[in-house]
Design a protein around this motif. Structure first.
Motif, short mmCIF file in Angstrom:
data_model
loop_
_atom_site.label_atom_id
_atom_site.label_comp_id
_atom_site.label_asym_id
_atom_site.label_seq_id
_atom_site.Cartn_x
_atom_site.Cartn_y
_atom_site.Cartn_z
N CYS A 7 -4.82 0.22 0.65
CA CYS A 7 -5.42 -0.92 1.33
C CYS A 7 -6.75 -0.51 1.97
CB CYS A 7 -4.46 -1.47 2.38
SG CYS A 7 -4.24 -0.40 3.79
N CYS B 123 0.86 -1.18 0.00
CA CYS B 123 0.00 0.00 0.00
C CYS B 123 0.89 1.24 0.00
CB CYS B 123 -0.89 -0.03 1.24
SG CYS B 123 -1.78 1.50 1.53
N CYS C 234 -6.57 1.98 4.97
CA CYS C 234 -6.29 3.36 4.59
C CYS C 234 -7.51 4.01 3.96
CB CYS C 234 -5.12 3.42 3.61
SG CYS C 234 -3.54 3.11 4.40
N ARG D 210 1.84 -1.57 3.94
CA ARG D 210 1.49 -2.93 4.26
C ARG D 210 1.31 -3.68 2.95
NH1 ARG D 210 -2.47 -1.83 9.13
NH2 ARG D 210 -3.27 -0.42 7.57
N ARG E 27 0.47 4.02 1.08
CA ARG E 27 0.27 4.91 2.23
C ARG E 27 0.87 4.32 3.50
NH1 ARG E 27 -4.19 6.11 5.50
NH2 ARG E 27 -4.26 8.29 6.10
N CYS E 28 0.56 3.08 3.80
CA CYS E 28 1.04 2.52 5.07
C CYS E 28 2.08 1.42 4.83
CB CYS E 28 -0.13 1.97 5.88
SG CYS E 28 -0.99 0.63 5.05
ZN LIG Z 1 -2.60 1.22 3.65
#
Ligand SMILES: [Zn+2]
Length: 89
Positions: free
Chosen positions: A21, A6, A24, A11, A8-9
């Motif tokens: 994900c 992902c 998020c 993961r 953003r994070c």
């Molecule tokens: Zn994420």
């Protein structure tokens, strides 16, 4: 499908490249909704005060004003929520 992360994070997610994900997306949606409510409420209060100060004397004008205020709340809420969904990191 290959496992990606992902953006953003970071993961690992089984989604096309660049897709966020589920966590998020949910977090962004939550924040966007709150921001939309907040922005709509604060601007609607200002508009309502303005309308009350310059209230037209006839009842039909008042009804139209009340409807305009309600419409403003819904519209600004929607616009801000949509913008926040795109712009929130
Ligand atoms: Zn994420």
């Amino acid at each position: 499908m290959r496992e990606r992360e992902c953006p953003r994070c970071h993961r690992p997610v089984e989604l096309p490249l660049g897709a966020l994900c589920r966590d998020c997306r949910q977090e962004i949606e939550r924040r966007a909704r709150r921001l939309g409510r907040l922005a709509a409420a604060s601007t609607t209060v200002l508009l309502a005060i303005y309308v009350l100060v310059r209230l037209p004397p006839d009842p039909r004008g008042r009804l139209v004003s009340a409807m305009a205020v309600a419409a403003w709340y819904l519209l600004s809420n929607m616009v801000v929520r949509r913008a926040a969904r795109e712009l929130l990191p």
